[in-house]
Write a protein that holds these residues in place. Structure first.
Motif, PDB file in Angstrom:
ATOM      1  N   ARG A 139      59.076  33.437 -34.031  1.00 15.30           N
ATOM      2  CA  ARG A 139      58.209  33.469 -35.212  1.00 15.30           C
ATOM      3  C   ARG A 139      58.374  32.289 -36.166  1.00 15.30           C
ATOM      4  O   ARG A 139      57.522  32.063 -37.021  1.00 15.30           O
ATOM      5  N   THR A 140      59.457  31.561 -36.051  1.00 15.32           N
ATOM      6  CA  THR A 140      59.670  30.414 -36.926  1.00 15.32           C
ATOM      7  C   THR A 140      60.632  29.464 -36.245  1.00 15.32           C
ATOM      8  O   THR A 140      61.216  29.792 -35.218  1.00 15.32           O
ATOM      9  N   THR A 141      60.786  28.273 -36.812  1.00 18.36           N
ATOM     10  CA  THR A 141      61.691  27.291 -36.234  1.00 18.36           C
ATOM     11  C   THR A 141      62.247  26.393 -37.316  1.00 18.36           C
ATOM     12  O   THR A 141      61.552  26.082 -38.300  1.00 18.36           O
ATOM     13  N   ALA A 142      63.499  25.986 -37.152  1.00 15.98           N
ATOM     14  CA  ALA A 142      64.107  25.036 -38.079  1.00 15.98           C
ATOM     15  C   ALA A 142      63.568  23.632 -37.863  1.00 15.98           C
ATOM     16  O   ALA A 142      63.788  22.750 -38.695  1.00 15.98           O
ATOM     17  N   ARG A 143      62.841  23.428 -36.773  1.00 12.10           N
ATOM     18  CA  ARG A 143      62.342  22.094 -36.455  1.00 12.10           C
ATOM     19  C   ARG A 143      61.242  21.639 -37.418  1.00 12.10           C
ATOM     20  O   ARG A 143      61.137  20.455 -37.735  1.00 12.10           O
ATOM     21  N   ASP A 162      71.707  12.519 -32.536  1.00 18.24           N
ATOM     22  CA  ASP A 162      70.461  11.962 -32.004  1.00 18.24           C
ATOM     23  C   ASP A 162      69.290  12.274 -32.914  1.00 18.24           C
ATOM     24  O   ASP A 162      69.191  13.381 -33.469  1.00 18.24           O
ATOM     25  N   SER A 163      68.393  11.312 -33.055  1.00 21.16           N
ATOM     26  CA  SER A 163      67.204  11.517 -33.870  1.00 21.16           C
ATOM     27  C   SER A 163      66.424  12.730 -33.381  1.00 21.16           C
ATOM     28  O   SER A 163      66.161  12.887 -32.192  1.00 21.16           O
ATOM     29  N   GLY A 164      66.095  13.625 -34.319  1.00 18.59           N
ATOM     30  CA  GLY A 164      65.357  14.833 -33.978  1.00 18.59           C
ATOM     31  C   GLY A 164      66.226  16.004 -33.563  1.00 18.59           C
ATOM     32  O   GLY A 164      65.718  17.126 -33.391  1.00 18.59           O
ATOM     33  N   GLN A 165      67.526  15.792 -33.408  1.00 21.82           N
ATOM     34  CA  GLN A 165      68.420  16.883 -32.996  1.00 21.82           C
ATOM     35  C   GLN A 165      68.465  17.940 -34.093  1.00 21.82           C
ATOM     36  O   GLN A 165      68.584  17.625 -35.285  1.00 21.82           O
ATOM     37  N   ALA A 201      63.876   9.870 -46.151  1.00 22.01           N
ATOM     38  CA  ALA A 201      63.055  10.705 -47.033  1.00 22.01           C
ATOM     39  C   ALA A 201      63.531  12.155 -47.032  1.00 22.01           C
ATOM     40  O   ALA A 201      63.666  12.781 -48.086  1.00 22.01           O
ATOM     41  N   VAL A 202      63.775  12.703 -45.858  1.00 24.28           N
ATOM     42  CA  VAL A 202      64.149  14.113 -45.745  1.00 24.28           C
ATOM     43  C   VAL A 202      65.414  14.204 -44.893  1.00 24.28           C
ATOM     44  O   VAL A 202      65.345  14.234 -43.664  1.00 24.28           O
ATOM     45  N   PRO A 203      66.599  14.241 -45.515  1.00 24.69           N
ATOM     46  CA  PRO A 203      67.823  14.333 -44.727  1.00 24.69           C
ATOM     47  C   PRO A 203      67.947  15.700 -44.064  1.00 24.69           C
ATOM     48  O   PRO A 203      67.382  16.692 -44.529  1.00 24.69           O
ATOM     49  N   SER A 204      68.702  15.748 -42.972  1.00 31.64           N
ATOM     50  CA  SER A 204      68.960  17.016 -42.298  1.00 31.64           C
ATOM     51  C   SER A 204      69.805  17.917 -43.184  1.00 31.64           C
ATOM     52  O   SER A 204      70.659  17.461 -43.936  1.00 31.64           O
ATOM     53  N   SER A 205      69.557  19.221 -43.113  1.00 28.70           N
ATOM     54  CA  SER A 205      70.300  20.160 -43.953  1.00 28.70           C
ATOM     55  C   SER A 205      70.573  21.445 -43.190  1.00 28.70           C
ATOM     56  O   SER A 205      69.858  21.806 -42.255  1.00 28.70           O
ATOM     57  N   THR A 206      71.641  22.122 -43.608  1.00 28.72           N
ATOM     58  CA  THR A 206      71.904  23.470 -43.121  1.00 28.72           C
ATOM     59  C   THR A 206      70.919  24.405 -43.813  1.00 28.72           C
ATOM     60  O   THR A 206      70.723  24.320 -45.028  1.00 28.72           O
ATOM     61  N   VAL A 207      70.279  25.291 -43.046  1.00 24.38           N
ATOM     62  CA  VAL A 207      69.201  26.098 -43.607  1.00 24.38           C
ATOM     63  C   VAL A 207      69.380  27.560 -43.224  1.00 24.38           C
ATOM     64  O   VAL A 207      69.914  27.878 -42.153  1.00 24.38           O
ATOM     65  N   THR A 235      67.993  21.640 -39.852  1.00 20.04           N
ATOM     66  CA  THR A 235      66.752  20.889 -39.699  1.00 20.04           C
ATOM     67  C   THR A 235      67.030  19.577 -38.970  1.00 20.04           C
ATOM     68  O   THR A 235      68.175  19.119 -38.904  1.00 20.04           O
ATOM     69  N   PRO A 236      66.015  18.939 -38.394  1.00 22.74           N
ATOM     70  CA  PRO A 236      66.229  17.752 -37.558  1.00 22.74           C
ATOM     71  C   PRO A 236      66.846  16.582 -38.321  1.00 22.74           C
ATOM     72  O   PRO A 236      66.550  16.362 -39.497  1.00 22.74           O
ATOM     73  N   VAL A 237      67.707  15.841 -37.617  1.00 22.90           N
ATOM     74  CA  VAL A 237      68.273  14.627 -38.199  1.00 22.90           C
ATOM     75  C   VAL A 237      67.264  13.490 -38.044  1.00 22.90           C
ATOM     76  O   VAL A 237      66.488  13.444 -37.083  1.00 22.90           O
ATOM     77  N   SER A 238      67.274  12.588 -38.997  1.00 21.46           N
ATOM     78  CA  SER A 238      66.380  11.435 -38.969  1.00 21.46           C
ATOM     79  C   SER A 238      67.004  10.311 -38.143  1.00 21.46           C
ATOM     80  O   SER A 238      68.191  10.347 -37.804  1.00 21.46           O
TER      81      SER A 238
END
Length: 412
Positions: free
Chosen positions: A199-203, A310-313, A342-348, A378-381
């Motif tokens: 139903r949802t994704t951290a991606r 890795d980018s997008g991981q 712009a948007v760093p990866s974060s624990t969510v 969330t994905p790493v840049s």
């Protein structure tokens, strides 16, 4: 090679999923064994056929073949194969009712794993624990299976954790300690994880607002049972952890990831070492958790290094197996981000009020109930990297370790 043809019965012994198909595969392996001239391949095939014959209930042939595999490994000086084949031969003797021979083989494999191959200790503890369970030594079985669970949680392999948890559940049942009111049976965590991921994704955070209304009631029902208070989580920036142990763990993590890192659920994992143990003991990490949450916990029984390179991981939303503990502390060891990200990866997290992102810098940590709080990353840049350590804590109050009346996973 044979895993897809084998399952476990209610005694947690291996049995064929399809007896005819497994018998056909054994014939094919025998044909290859007859013509191979490669000693390592001969040893491998002999062991595989022995395991298959044990699964089929052909105990005499299983013991003969697995003894041959063990002798070949010993002659070759392959101590890792000696441990694995010894455990298999112990199983063959146990299945045949020869408990004395099984006991000797398990103890030998356990001793060799301790001295030479600690990466196999979880398997040795697991199989020896099952052996003791069948002998009626439930206290001994519990001790070995709990150690197997600790090691497997550190490995981060969900399938292995699930297998050990099933064995622990059976010991609890045999001890008469299974809680009839518990609504967290084997597979409960996997069911909730599958439901969230459908139903949802951290991606893709852009979809969160539109998806959350359909999750709200389910999340509220789940998080109402959390053992960590306040009933969300604690994002701690005021702990003032010394930079020296943080840097030491960051370096230990880099070394471990480079030499023995493994991919699991899209992230890099590695076992922790002395730097992490010193940090937890000298700081009294259990007291940090107790002060911040009100939950009295023991010192961490499990820990694992986690990295995103890795980018997008990213790590999709999930809930942990209950064996990891009633409280989870994630500590950021290093977070490198290119200027202009712009948007760093974060624990969510998914909470009863919506999605909550925690942008952790080195030294920041977050404490939460991982078994009852959906969480991910969330994905790493491009050019960004994150190194974390995750600690698992058991509540001192053992009643909190077996939650009751939990909501079952919703239907897909």
């Amino acid at each position: 090679m044979l895993q897809h043809l084998i399952t476990q019965d209610d005694r947690l012994r291996m049995v064929p999923i399809d007896r005819d198909e497994l018998t056909i595969v054994v014939g094919q392996l025998r044909q290859e064994l007859d013509v191979t001239t490669d000693p390592s391949r001969t040893r491998f095939l002999t062991r595989e056929i022995g395991i298959a014959q044990m699964t089929l209930g052909n105990h005499d042939e299983a013991r003969t073949l697995l003894r041959q595999a063990l002798d070949m490994a010993t002659a070759a000086g392959n101590t890792r194969s000696v441990v694995a084949s010894g455990i298999n031969l112990g199983d063959a003797h146990r299945y045949a009712g020869d408990t004395q021979a099984a006991d000797t083989l398990y103890r030998s494999a356990l001793a060799t794993a301790r001295s030479l191959h600690p990466e196999l200790l979880d398997f040795a503890h697991q199989h020896f624990g099952k052996h003791l369970m069948e002998l009626g030594d439930h206290a001994g079985a519990l001790a070995h299976l709990q150690e197997a669970l600790r090691l497997r949680i550190a490995k981060g392999n969900a399938e292995l954790v699930e297998s050990t948890q099933a064995a622990l559940d059976r010991v609890a049942l045999l001890l008469g300690r299974a809680n009839p009111n518990s609504s967290a049976p084997h597979g409960w965590s996997a069911g909730w994880t599958a439901w969230f991921q459908s139903r949802t994704t951290a991606r893709t955070p852009a979809r969160w607002a539109e998806n959350f209304p359909g999750l709200r009631d389910a999340v509220r029902g789940l998080t109402a049972h959390q053992r960590v208070h306040p009933r969300l989580l604690r994002h701690l920036r005021d702990q003032s952890f010394s930079t020296e142990p943080i840097a030491a763990m960051a370096q230990e993590a880099e070394n471990a990831l480079a030499t023995a890192g493994y991919l699991h659920n899209g992230k890099w994992n590695a076992a922790v070492g002395d730097a992490a143990a010193r940090f937890a003991d000298h700081l009294d990490l259990a007291a940090v958790v107790a002060r911040s949450t009100g939950l009295e916990v023991e010192q961490p029984h499990a820990a694992v290094y986690i990295a995103y390179r890795d980018s997008g991981q990213f790590l999709d939303f999930h809930v942990d197996e209950f064996g990891f503990g009633e409280a989870n502390l994630i500590l950021c060891l290093k977070h490198d981000r290119p200027s202009g990200t712009a948007v760093p990866s974060s624990t969510v997290f998914i909470t009863a009020d919506g999605y909550l992102e925690c942008d952790l810098a080195a030294g920041d940590c977050v404490v939460f109930d991982g078994a009852l709080t959906p969480h991910g990353r969330t994905p790493v840049s491009a050019g960004e990297s994150v190194t974390l350590i995750s600690f698992g804590f058991h509540a001192r109050d053992r009643a909190l370790r077996t939650p009751v009346n939990l909501p079952p996973p919703p239907r897909p």
